[in-house]
Design an enzyme around this catalytic site. Structure first.
Site, mmCIF file in Angstrom:
data_model
loop_
_atom_site.group_PDB
_atom_site.id
_atom_site.type_symbol
_atom_site.label_atom_id
_atom_site.label_comp_id
_atom_site.label_asym_id
_atom_site.label_seq_id
_atom_site.Cartn_x
_atom_site.Cartn_y
_atom_site.Cartn_z
ATOM 1 N N LYS A 84 43.394 40.392 13.170
ATOM 2 C CA LYS A 84 42.395 40.791 14.169
ATOM 3 C C LYS A 84 41.775 39.565 14.837
ATOM 4 O O LYS A 84 40.561 39.358 14.861
ATOM 5 C CB LYS A 84 41.317 41.702 13.574
ATOM 6 C CG LYS A 84 41.892 43.033 13.065
ATOM 7 C CD LYS A 84 40.828 44.014 12.643
ATOM 8 C CE LYS A 84 41.393 45.321 12.147
ATOM 9 N NZ LYS A 84 42.086 45.268 10.847
HETATM 10 O O1 S5P Z 1 40.891 50.739 13.112
HETATM 11 C C1 S5P Z 1 41.474 50.273 12.164
HETATM 12 C C2 S5P Z 1 42.387 49.225 12.308
HETATM 13 C C3 S5P Z 1 43.060 48.757 11.180
HETATM 14 S S1 S5P Z 1 44.308 47.602 11.422
HETATM 15 N N1 S5P Z 1 41.283 50.806 10.930
HETATM 16 C C4 S5P Z 1 41.933 50.338 9.812
HETATM 17 O O2 S5P Z 1 41.725 50.891 8.720
HETATM 18 N N2 S5P Z 1 42.815 49.274 9.915
HETATM 19 C C5 S5P Z 1 43.501 48.718 8.723
HETATM 20 O O3 S5P Z 1 44.320 49.740 8.149
HETATM 21 C C6 S5P Z 1 42.561 48.239 7.617
HETATM 22 O O4 S5P Z 1 42.313 46.850 7.771
HETATM 23 C C7 S5P Z 1 43.335 48.560 6.342
HETATM 24 O O5 S5P Z 1 44.170 47.477 5.979
HETATM 25 C C8 S5P Z 1 44.233 49.727 6.719
HETATM 26 C C9 S5P Z 1 43.762 51.094 6.267
HETATM 27 O O6 S5P Z 1 43.773 51.202 4.881
HETATM 28 P P1 S5P Z 1 43.471 52.595 4.138
HETATM 29 O O7 S5P Z 1 43.374 52.213 2.700
HETATM 30 O O8 S5P Z 1 42.199 53.152 4.669
HETATM 31 O O9 S5P Z 1 44.662 53.505 4.424
#
Ligand code: S5P
Length: 268
Positions: free
Chosen positions: A93
């Protein structure tokens, strides 16, 4: 079936060779899953990719989460990921001015030497995309930038007007691989897809087979709904790495996403 036939317009309109590479890998593995490998030790990361490697098409890292990171250990990890036929995506990011973003591709983690994809905010203006590509060039490599057009977290400031501006800039730039969209909300993904057209990828975090609210403001939508709305890749973290059976969970996300792609493109 060939990737071109499966992906249709998305294949023929793709402006980035990295996007075609992703579509090929996804077709070979029959999976639109990018694993968000949010583990904090090298052993935990190695264990995870050995378990789920066959079921995922890309591996998303946050290199600065890893407590016992070393350059040597990371090089072995990236080699293993490549041998499992995974694109490597550092979710850094980036958000600074172009020249600093270029330098940040180097530094301690030397992201430009191993990442195929990185994320960036467009808040500082369009030169960030050129800066990141200049960072790859310094390493004699190339890659693709995913611009954050939407986010999955509650209360984020990326409103529809901002999203529209990001897409307007991003669709004009060959260095932009695609956009991050809000996987928790199919309507937002549809809007993003309508604006982005077929030339760019949309990858969506905030996806889980159990929908609803996650920790600290994260929100989750269903994988099939995200793909049907126009997502090309579901980014799944805790749904896989916190599962008691990561391989089985990864296979379930792979199937849900792949079946939805075939349904969307009428190739099932
Ligand atoms: O808007 C966003 C963008 C990203 S890249 N929301 C997110 O959650 N992410 C990333 O996606 C976040 O940094 C994490 O690594 C992943 C989501 O993880 P989860 O455990 O919630 O599925």
């Amino acid at each position: 079936m060939e990737a071109a036939a499966i992906w249709g317009e998305r294949w023929s309109s793709a402006t980035s060779s990295m996007a075609k590479k992703y579509m090929e890998v996804a077709s070979q593995k029959q999976s639109l899953v990018c694993l968000a490998a949010d583990r904090s030790t090298m052993a935990g990361l190695f264990e995870l990719i050995e378990q789920v490697g066959p079921h995922i098409a890309a591996l998303k890292t946050h290199v600065d989460l890893v407590k016992d990171w070393t350059a040597e250990g990371w090089a072995v990890f990236c080699e293993r990921a490549a041998s499992l036929n995974l694109l490597i995506f550092e979710d850094r990011k980036f958000a600074d001015i172009g020249g600093i973003s270029k330098q940040q591709m180097g530094g301690v983690y030397s992201i430009g030497t191993w990442a195929d994809l990185v994320t960036a905010h467009l808040i500082s203006g369009p030169d960030i995309v050129d800066g990141l590509h200049a960072g790859w060039e310094e390493c004699n490599r190339s890659g693709g930038v995913l611009l954050l057009a939407q986010m999955s977290s509650r209360g984020n400031l990326l409103d529809p007007d901002y999203t529209h501006k990001v897409v307007t800039v991003g669709t004009q730039h060959d260095g932009v691989f695609g956009f991050i969209g809000n996987g928790s909300n199919p309507e937002e993904i549809k809007t993003l897809r309508a604006r982005a057209g077929d030339g760019k990828m949309i990858w969506t975090p905030g996806v889980n087979l159990q929908t609803g609210d996650g920790v600290m403001g994260q929100r989750y939508g269903n994988p099939r709904d995200a793909v049907m709305a126009g997502s090309d890749c579901i980014i799944v973290g805790s749904g896989i790495h916190r599962s008691e059976k990561p391989a089985e969970s990864a296979a379930a996300y792979a199937k849900a996403s792949w079946d939805a792609l075939l349904e969307r493109t009428g190739t099932s």
